[in-house]
Motif scaffolding. Structure first.
Motif, PDB file in Angstrom:
ATOM      1  N   UNK A 180      -5.951   9.605  -5.058  1.00 42.53           N
ATOM      2  CA  UNK A 180      -5.117   9.822  -4.052  1.00 42.53           C
ATOM      3  C   UNK A 180      -4.241   8.489  -3.902  1.00 42.53           C
ATOM      4  N   UNK A 181      -3.046   8.489  -3.959  1.00 45.82           N
ATOM      5  CA  UNK A 181      -2.151   7.240  -3.902  1.00 45.82           C
ATOM      6  C   UNK A 181      -1.425   7.035  -2.564  1.00 45.82           C
TER       7      UNK A 181
ATOM      8  N   UNK B 180       1.961  -1.806  -6.809  1.00 48.87           N
ATOM      9  CA  UNK B 180       1.289  -2.779  -5.863  1.00 48.87           C
ATOM     10  C   UNK B 180       2.079  -3.098  -4.604  1.00 48.87           C
ATOM     11  N   UNK B 181       2.859  -2.170  -3.996  1.00 48.03           N
ATOM     12  CA  UNK B 181       3.526  -2.164  -2.909  1.00 48.03           C
ATOM     13  C   UNK B 181       3.287  -0.615  -2.145  1.00 48.03           C
TER      14      UNK B 181
ATOM     15  N   UNK C 173      -3.356  -2.747   8.776  1.00 46.98           N
ATOM     16  CA  UNK C 173      -3.599  -1.393   8.336  1.00 46.98           C
ATOM     17  C   UNK C 173      -2.664  -1.344   6.786  1.00 46.98           C
ATOM     18  N   UNK C 174      -1.795  -1.598   6.793  1.00 45.03           N
ATOM     19  CA  UNK C 174      -0.967  -1.685   5.653  1.00 45.03           C
ATOM     20  C   UNK C 174      -1.618  -2.270   4.377  1.00 45.03           C
ATOM     21  N   UNK C 175      -2.388  -3.375   4.524  1.00 44.95           N
ATOM     22  CA  UNK C 175      -3.028  -4.000   3.500  1.00 44.95           C
ATOM     23  C   UNK C 175      -4.232  -3.340   3.254  1.00 44.95           C
TER      24      UNK C 175
ATOM     25  N   UNK D 227      -6.834   0.518  -0.601  1.00 49.06           N
ATOM     26  CA  UNK D 227      -7.480   1.991  -0.757  1.00 49.06           C
ATOM     27  C   UNK D 227      -6.732   2.801  -1.785  1.00 49.06           C
ATOM     28  N   UNK D 228      -5.484   2.664  -1.663  1.00 48.38           N
ATOM     29  CA  UNK D 228      -4.638   3.637  -2.581  1.00 48.38           C
ATOM     30  C   UNK D 228      -4.280   3.210  -4.240  1.00 48.38           C
ATOM     31  N   UNK D 229      -4.621   1.702  -4.469  1.00 50.77           N
ATOM     32  CA  UNK D 229      -4.562   1.220  -5.819  1.00 50.77           C
ATOM     33  C   UNK D 229      -5.902   1.047  -6.176  1.00 50.77           C
TER      34      UNK D 229
END
Length: 144
Positions: free
Chosen positions: A33-34, A52-53, A134-136, A141-143
């Motif tokens: 999941x991305x 990476x973003x 939260x963004x980090x 999690x998604x990478x």
């Protein structure tokens, strides 16, 4: 590129996003999941990790989510029982007014804005945008 995303407001249904077209298809592939996705009105909205973003995509428009030039506005128009969501950046903008999640609940008084992010995907997007931590965490999690 195609990314597997979850729909958190639809029992975590898994979908596949084509980032070039904004098209969504259902998928049963075991891809990692991305990000996540939701339809809002007639728009496809996705928040995902790529290169990476974190990126926010609405239909075919894509914004770097942590850009210092990105601004997001989310608020209710209480009298009209609508919600307003807008994105502005030097390169592009988007705005939508849509029926508030609480509009059809009899006698409901929307006095608790902290409920918005649990009931409205664009409120969730707004809350994530305001919180770099939260963004980090989502990016990690998604990478992974």
């Amino acid at each position: 590129m195609k990314l597997s995303l979850l729909m958190p407001f639809r029992s975590n249904t898994k979908v596949l996003l084509c980032t070039e077209t904004g098209a969504i298809t259902s998928t049963f592939k075991p891809d990692p999941i991305r990000g996540n996705f939701q339809n809002v009105g007639h728009h496809s909205v996705a928040l995902y990790a790529q290169d990476g973003q974190l990126k926010l995509q609405i239909d075919k428009k894509v914004w770097l989510f942590s850009s210092s030039t990105l601004n997001i506005d989310y608020h209710h128009k209480f009298q009209q029982r609508l919600t307003h969501f807008a994105i502005t950046s030097p390169n592009d903008s988007f705005a939508i007014d849509y029926r508030a999640w609480w509009a059809d609940i009899p006698d409901f008084e929307p006095l608790e804005p902290e409920m918005d992010q649990d009931e409205d995907y664009l409120a969730y997007i707004y809350e994530v945008w305001k919180a770099p931590s939260i963004q980090q965490a989502l990016l990690e999690r998604w990478t992974a």
